[in-house]
Design a protein around this motif. Structure first.
Motif, PDB file in Angstrom:
ATOM      1  N   PRO A   5      38.772   8.941  27.076  1.00  0.00           N
ATOM      2  CA  PRO A   5      38.088   7.980  27.468  1.00  0.00           C
ATOM      3  C   PRO A   5      38.911   7.124  28.458  1.00  0.00           C
ATOM      4  O   PRO A   5      40.177   6.983  28.363  1.00  0.00           O
ATOM      5  CB  PRO A   5      37.637   6.955  26.447  1.00  0.00           C
ATOM      6  N   SER A   6      38.333   5.952  29.353  1.00  0.00           N
ATOM      7  CA  SER A   6      38.951   5.314  30.167  1.00  0.00           C
ATOM      8  C   SER A   6      39.675   4.254  29.418  1.00  0.00           C
ATOM      9  O   SER A   6      39.352   3.986  28.199  1.00  0.00           O
ATOM     10  CB  SER A   6      37.884   4.370  31.136  1.00  0.00           C
ATOM     11  N   GLN A   7      40.722   3.807  30.312  1.00  0.00           N
ATOM     12  CA  GLN A   7      41.569   2.652  29.438  1.00  0.00           C
ATOM     13  C   GLN A   7      40.800   1.444  29.162  1.00  0.00           C
ATOM     14  O   GLN A   7      40.092   1.068  30.077  1.00  0.00           O
ATOM     15  CB  GLN A   7      42.688   2.411  30.150  1.00  0.00           C
ATOM     16  N   ARG A   8      40.441   0.808  27.909  1.00  0.00           N
ATOM     17  CA  ARG A   8      39.979  -0.204  27.637  1.00  0.00           C
ATOM     18  C   ARG A   8      40.441  -1.565  27.896  1.00  0.00           C
ATOM     19  O   ARG A   8      39.918  -2.767  27.795  1.00  0.00           O
ATOM     20  CB  ARG A   8      39.451   0.038  26.260  1.00  0.00           C
ATOM     21  N   SER A   9      41.878  -1.543  27.750  1.00  0.00           N
ATOM     22  CA  SER A   9      42.552  -2.953  27.732  1.00  0.00           C
ATOM     23  C   SER A   9      43.920  -3.010  28.355  1.00  0.00           C
ATOM     24  O   SER A   9      44.511  -1.967  28.351  1.00  0.00           O
ATOM     25  CB  SER A   9      42.581  -3.698  26.323  1.00  0.00           C
ATOM     26  N   THR A  10      44.501  -3.971  28.753  1.00  0.00           N
ATOM     27  CA  THR A  10      45.921  -3.821  29.361  1.00  0.00           C
ATOM     28  C   THR A  10      46.396  -5.461  29.276  1.00  0.00           C
ATOM     29  O   THR A  10      45.501  -6.266  28.975  1.00  0.00           O
ATOM     30  CB  THR A  10      45.712  -3.234  30.606  1.00  0.00           C
ATOM     31  N   ARG A  11      47.510  -5.521  29.753  1.00  0.00           N
ATOM     32  CA  ARG A  11      48.213  -6.928  29.832  1.00  0.00           C
ATOM     33  C   ARG A  11      48.842  -7.023  31.277  1.00  0.00           C
ATOM     34  O   ARG A  11      49.358  -6.060  31.695  1.00  0.00           O
ATOM     35  CB  ARG A  11      49.083  -6.984  28.787  1.00  0.00           C
ATOM     36  N   ALA A  12      48.744  -8.303  31.702  1.00  0.00           N
ATOM     37  CA  ALA A  12      49.633  -8.628  32.839  1.00  0.00           C
ATOM     38  C   ALA A  12      51.042  -8.422  32.762  1.00  0.00           C
ATOM     39  O   ALA A  12      51.521  -8.463  31.708  1.00  0.00           O
ATOM     40  CB  ALA A  12      49.504 -10.053  33.220  1.00  0.00           C
ATOM     41  N   GLY A  13      51.792  -7.810  33.722  1.00  0.00           N
ATOM     42  CA  GLY A  13      53.003  -7.833  33.416  1.00  0.00           C
ATOM     43  C   GLY A  13      53.503  -6.489  32.445  1.00  0.00           C
ATOM     44  O   GLY A  13      54.442  -6.759  31.468  1.00  0.00           O
ATOM     45  N   ARG A  68      51.713 -15.726  31.341  1.00  0.00           N
ATOM     46  CA  ARG A  68      50.728 -16.504  31.977  1.00  0.00           C
ATOM     47  C   ARG A  68      49.140 -15.750  31.815  1.00  0.00           C
ATOM     48  O   ARG A  68      48.294 -16.467  31.679  1.00  0.00           O
ATOM     49  CB  ARG A  68      50.970 -16.723  33.406  1.00  0.00           C
ATOM     50  N   GLY A  69      49.474 -14.413  32.183  1.00  0.00           N
ATOM     51  CA  GLY A  69      47.982 -13.758  32.543  1.00  0.00           C
ATOM     52  C   GLY A  69      47.559 -13.281  31.062  1.00  0.00           C
ATOM     53  O   GLY A  69      46.237 -13.224  31.059  1.00  0.00           O
ATOM     54  N   GLY A  70      48.151 -12.947  30.135  1.00  0.00           N
ATOM     55  CA  GLY A  70      47.737 -12.427  28.894  1.00  0.00           C
ATOM     56  C   GLY A  70      47.236 -11.214  29.033  1.00  0.00           C
ATOM     57  O   GLY A  70      47.031 -10.338  29.984  1.00  0.00           O
ATOM     58  N   GLY A  71      45.957 -10.702  28.220  1.00  0.00           N
ATOM     59  CA  GLY A  71      45.279  -9.522  28.277  1.00  0.00           C
ATOM     60  C   GLY A  71      44.022  -9.590  28.864  1.00  0.00           C
ATOM     61  O   GLY A  71      43.301 -10.686  28.939  1.00  0.00           O
ATOM     62  N   VAL A  72      43.407  -8.397  29.341  1.00  0.00           N
ATOM     63  CA  VAL A  72      42.326  -8.235  29.752  1.00  0.00           C
ATOM     64  C   VAL A  72      41.559  -6.865  29.142  1.00  0.00           C
ATOM     65  O   VAL A  72      42.367  -5.765  29.106  1.00  0.00           O
ATOM     66  CB  VAL A  72      42.193  -7.817  31.312  1.00  0.00           C
ATOM     67  N   SER A  73      40.350  -7.046  28.821  1.00  0.00           N
ATOM     68  CA  SER A  73      39.582  -5.671  28.416  1.00  0.00           C
ATOM     69  C   SER A  73      38.572  -5.236  29.409  1.00  0.00           C
ATOM     70  O   SER A  73      38.265  -6.210  30.090  1.00  0.00           O
ATOM     71  CB  SER A  73      38.868  -6.060  26.926  1.00  0.00           C
ATOM     72  N   LEU A  74      38.340  -3.896  29.414  1.00  0.00           N
ATOM     73  CA  LEU A  74      37.119  -3.486  30.552  1.00  0.00           C
ATOM     74  C   LEU A  74      36.116  -2.919  29.566  1.00  0.00           C
ATOM     75  O   LEU A  74      36.481  -2.001  28.839  1.00  0.00           O
ATOM     76  CB  LEU A  74      38.163  -2.279  31.138  1.00  0.00           C
ATOM     77  N   THR A 165      42.519   4.700  39.076  1.00  0.00           N
ATOM     78  CA  THR A 165      43.027   3.461  38.876  1.00  0.00           C
ATOM     79  C   THR A 165      42.361   2.640  39.384  1.00  0.00           C
ATOM     80  O   THR A 165      41.796   2.374  40.648  1.00  0.00           O
ATOM     81  CB  THR A 165      44.635   3.277  39.295  1.00  0.00           C
ATOM     82  N   LEU A 166      42.039   1.497  38.516  1.00  0.00           N
ATOM     83  CA  LEU A 166      41.466   0.185  38.844  1.00  0.00           C
ATOM     84  C   LEU A 166      42.304  -0.851  38.641  1.00  0.00           C
ATOM     85  O   LEU A 166      43.217  -0.964  37.736  1.00  0.00           O
ATOM     86  CB  LEU A 166      40.165  -0.126  37.946  1.00  0.00           C
ATOM     87  N   VAL A 167      42.456  -1.874  39.689  1.00  0.00           N
ATOM     88  CA  VAL A 167      43.744  -2.893  39.627  1.00  0.00           C
ATOM     89  C   VAL A 167      42.835  -4.189  39.946  1.00  0.00           C
ATOM     90  O   VAL A 167      42.093  -4.558  41.133  1.00  0.00           O
ATOM     91  CB  VAL A 167      44.745  -2.665  40.713  1.00  0.00           C
ATOM     92  N   LEU A 168      42.770  -5.069  38.893  1.00  0.00           N
ATOM     93  CA  LEU A 168      42.120  -6.303  39.151  1.00  0.00           C
ATOM     94  C   LEU A 168      43.078  -7.426  39.280  1.00  0.00           C
ATOM     95  O   LEU A 168      44.202  -7.491  38.800  1.00  0.00           O
ATOM     96  CB  LEU A 168      41.439  -6.734  37.623  1.00  0.00           C
ATOM     97  N   ASP A 172      47.065 -14.829  41.500  1.00  0.00           N
ATOM     98  CA  ASP A 172      48.417 -14.233  41.742  1.00  0.00           C
ATOM     99  C   ASP A 172      48.825 -13.409  40.580  1.00  0.00           C
ATOM    100  O   ASP A 172      50.006 -13.221  40.213  1.00  0.00           O
ATOM    101  CB  ASP A 172      49.371 -15.333  41.975  1.00  0.00           C
ATOM    102  N   LEU A 173      47.923 -12.661  39.813  1.00  0.00           N
ATOM    103  CA  LEU A 173      48.295 -11.629  38.603  1.00  0.00           C
ATOM    104  C   LEU A 173      47.463 -10.501  39.078  1.00  0.00           C
ATOM    105  O   LEU A 173      46.559 -10.434  39.823  1.00  0.00           O
ATOM    106  CB  LEU A 173      47.897 -12.313  37.489  1.00  0.00           C
ATOM    107  N   SER A 174      47.780  -9.458  38.236  1.00  0.00           N
ATOM    108  CA  SER A 174      47.214  -8.191  38.332  1.00  0.00           C
ATOM    109  C   SER A 174      47.240  -7.563  37.303  1.00  0.00           C
ATOM    110  O   SER A 174      48.055  -7.596  36.324  1.00  0.00           O
ATOM    111  CB  SER A 174      47.776  -7.216  39.519  1.00  0.00           C
ATOM    112  N   TRP A 175      46.197  -6.793  36.875  1.00  0.00           N
ATOM    113  CA  TRP A 175      45.971  -5.822  35.734  1.00  0.00           C
ATOM    114  C   TRP A 175      45.372  -4.552  36.167  1.00  0.00           C
ATOM    115  O   TRP A 175      44.576  -4.175  36.938  1.00  0.00           O
ATOM    116  CB  TRP A 175      44.853  -6.475  34.609  1.00  0.00           C
ATOM    117  N   GLN A 176      46.278  -3.310  35.623  1.00  0.00           N
ATOM    118  CA  GLN A 176      45.922  -2.242  36.037  1.00  0.00           C
ATOM    119  C   GLN A 176      45.381  -1.287  34.976  1.00  0.00           C
ATOM    120  O   GLN A 176      45.809  -1.325  33.658  1.00  0.00           O
ATOM    121  CB  GLN A 176      47.224  -1.405  36.504  1.00  0.00           C
ATOM    122  N   PHE A 177      44.164  -0.565  35.227  1.00  0.00           N
ATOM    123  CA  PHE A 177      43.699   0.409  34.259  1.00  0.00           C
ATOM    124  C   PHE A 177      43.396   1.734  34.739  1.00  0.00           C
ATOM    125  O   PHE A 177      43.157   1.847  35.928  1.00  0.00           O
ATOM    126  CB  PHE A 177      42.180  -0.258  33.955  1.00  0.00           C
TER     127      PHE A 177
END
Length: 685
Positions: A5-13, A68-74, A165-168, A172-177
């Motif tokens: 499955p595709s990646q469901r979550s990640t963190r900035a940095g 500063r950015g914390g995590g993001v779920s997709l 790859t998806l890059v949100l 000034d932050l980015s999250w990669q999935f």
């Protein structure tokens, strides 16, 4: 084909942890190994220090983004995402962030080189729709929605050579999935035929761009040219990497012979253990130390701190050593002693014993492995100024196994007693000179035990090889592709002279060391002056032949003029003094106090050098232009021992000459409370 499955979550940095570990290891190696290495060029050190600083900065930025950015779920509307079909991605931020412009970059990469320079097949950028909310009276974003589309004519991630790859991006932050894709079905593609990526604009694949080269320039031509630019940058990057990698690999390749010898030795030890089982005698394994119970051939040894300001006393030993049945015997060819500074009376510098010890140094201290009895030789340096012994023997019982690794070296033990002229309190002190060819004992034991390894092969830096008089090892370390800086070469030349390593001087001069190099800690001390002070005749000859200035002048911290000749006189190095005078050294300098080299010789009690100075035109009755207008003989009556005063009288010193205050030689001797024999000599019975 089943896909994960595709990646469901990640963190900035997300790379902060790895960058932290890499930064610690990189900077520990740079500052712990590379920076202290005097053989490495300064520019080379600077490159790695700057690289370490940049990596550290990247680590700080990564941790800042993570905090500063914390995590993001997709959540994807379709997973895997079909090519050619519009799909919606829903992102949920764990921390509310500023309401700004948010975008989504979609990238399709491949590991196959022919597609493009860096493996990039296709990329697109899509605007995001944010769902604002109010937190603590501020409008923020916690939910982001993006609709995107993948080109229908490009391979999906079902082909293992492709990655999507998806890059949100936002605030000034980015999250990669990483996400999975699949080809769109005929039904899906027909239904969405008018809904292509980039709105209504056509999507061009790399194959379409290649076809466009034959007929039209357009966007395809620009992409084709970009491919070659990327390939050029890639080749340049790999070239730079290979250049640096080769510099690291070369030292390893140079150690292949040593590694081969080590393997051979281990194999030999294995055979020795087998022989032991059969009842044969074997030597001590290298891991336990070097067998010291046998005999060695005779070998030269030098132990010295003669050119080092080592607290109170200087000592210099030149001798011939040999191990016999577990005992080291060192026959003294020449043993010299002198104080570092002038003694304050006859009770200030009483040498009570000189011995020899074997120690293992670590962490600024040392552990004594064995020590000899003191020589039956006591001397009062307060009366004689300088003492020389040309016979005698040190007898040092060795441990059964001398450690083969670590800083194990022979040292002199100079024991002294002094009585403070003001308080009358007596105290004892010890000095442990240890400069010289300190691996000579280990080398002799290894040769006697037929050990294949060489102790010098353990040394990793040119400075260590110079200090241990390991000439062959120095040649290997200097034979690499990385050149030594001028500063490093000059420093190695000074170290060779300080450690009486004359054998390495020609190699260093040939490599580019300056014959006029000066000591970094004492810039007024030149290489020629240090060699002359140590009576290193061959080194003096080599330096003069290489263009060393025999009249080099520099001012020390006491505003005294220092020349190679004055440096030699301060150690009464008579042979080197004569050699310098023959090479054109001047008897005159520009000292502010008007002191000539004769005054310096008198001050230092350079008895053996006085004859050479007088023969070259030195005047024992010459006065200073300032400060009491004293003669060199007056100076001797203040500081020098009886032998120097007798030598100057024989050279024509006039006891009747007075200074600018009317005091003659007798007045000087009485004023400074010189001994009765000296007063009787200059004042008469």
């Amino acid at each position: 084909m089943s896909l994960k499955p595709s990646q469901r979550s990640t963190r900035a940095g997300s790379g902060a942890g790895f960058l932290t570990l890499f930064t610690l290891i990189w900077n520990a190696m740079v500052w712990g190994l590379l920076v202290p290495d005097q053989g490495a060029p300064v520019w080379f050190k600077a490159v790695f220090v700057v690289a370490g600083a940049l990596v550290a900065w990247a680590t700080i930025v990564s941790w800042r983004d993570r905090l500063r950015g914390g995590g993001v779920s997709l959540r994807l509307e379709e997973d895997p995402v079909p090519h050619g079909v519009p799909t919606t991605a829903y992102f949920t931020l764990r921390k509310p962030l500023a309401l700004q412009i948010w975008t989504l970059d979609v990238v399709l990469d491949t590991a196959k080189g022919p597609q493009s320079g860096f493996g990039r097949v296709w990329e697109g950028s899509f605007p995001a729709t944010t769902v604002p909310s109010v937190v603590a009276g501020e409008i923020v974003v916690q939910d982001v929605k993006v609709e995107f589309n993948l080109p229908a004519d490009l391979p999906s991630t079902q082909d293992k050579d492709f990655r999507a790859t998806l890059v949100l991006k936002g605030d000034d932050l980015s999250w990669q999935f990483d996400f999975q894709t699949r080809p769109g079905t005929a039904t899906e593609l027909t239904f969405h035929s008018d809904e292509r990526a980039w709105g209504s604009a056509p999507i061009e694949s790399p194959r379409e761009a290649a076809d466009a080269q034959s007929g039209q320039l357009g966007r395809g031509g620009r992409l084709a040219r970009l491919v070659w630019v990327r390939r050029g940058v890639q080749l340049l990057t790999w070239g730079v990497f290979a250049w640096f990698a080769w510099d690291f690999v070369q030292p390893v390749l140079r150690e292949v012979p040593a590694i081969s010898r080590f393997v051979t030795e281990i194999w030999s030890q294995g055979r020795a253990e087998k022989s032991k089982v059969l009842g044969h005698t074997v030597r001590t394994p290298a891991g336990e130390g070097l067998n010291a119970e046998g005999d060695t051939s005779a070998f030269p040894i030098t132990i010295s701190n003669w050119l080092i300001d080592d607290w109170r006393y200087r000592a210099h030993l030149e001798g011939t050593a040999q191990v016999q049945q577990g005992t080291l015997r060192v026959r003294i060819d020449r043993l010299q002693l002198m104080p570092v500074n002038a003694c304050k009376g006859p009770d200030d510098c009483q040498i009570t014993g000189v011995g020899l010890l074997l120690s293992q140094d670590a962490g600024g201290s040392f552990h004594t492995l064995s020590q000899s009895e003191n020589l039956p030789w006591t001397v009062n340096l307060g009366e004689v100024g300088r003492a020389v012994l040309r016979n005698g023997e040190f007898v040092l019982p060795l441990p059964k196994a001398v450690p083969a690794t670590g800083d194990v070296r022979l040292k002199l033990v100079v024991q002294a007693a002094r009585k403070d002229p003001e308080t009358g309190k007596a105290s004892a002190s010890w000095v442990y000179p240890s400069h010289g060819n300190h691996l000579a004992l280990q080398a002799a034991l290894m040769e006697a035990g037929q050990t294949l390894a060489e102790p010098c092969d353990q040394l990793l830096t040119a400075q260590a090889a110079v200090q241990a008089s390991c000439h062959a090892r120095l040649a290997v370390l200097m034979g690499g592709s990385m050149p030594f800086s001028q500063q490093a070469l000059d420093g190695l030349l000074i170290e060779a002279i300080l450690h009486f390593n004359a054998e390495s001087v020609p190699l260093l001069l040939e490599a580019g060391a300056s014959a006029n190099a000066t000591q970094s800690s004492r810039p007024s001390h030149s290489a020629l002056g240090l060699a002359a002070a140590g009576n290193q005749m061959e080194t003096v000859r080599l330096l003069v032949a290489a263009g060393a200035d025999v009249n080099h002048q520099a001012e020390n911290d006491q505003q005294q003029i220092v020349t190679p000749l004055t440096q030699a006189l301060r150690r009464d190095a008579a042979l080197a003094v004569a050699q310098l005078l023959q090479a054109g050294a001047s008897l005159h300098n520009n000292d502010l106090n008007g002191w000539t080299v004769m005054h310096i010789a008198a001050f230092e009690g350079a008895t053996e050098s006085m004859a050479a100075l007088v023969e070259a035109g030195g005047n024992v009755n010459q006065k200073t232009a300032a400060y009491r207008q004293q003669t060199a003989f007056h100076t001797a009556l203040q500081f020098a021992p009886l032998a120097t005063i007798e030598t100057m009288l024989s050279a024509g010193a006039d006891t009747r000459i007075a200074d600018d205050q009317g005091e003659n030689a007798c007045g000087w001797a009485k004023f400074f409370h010189r001994s009765a024999p000296i007063q009787a000599l200059v004042c008469g019975a």
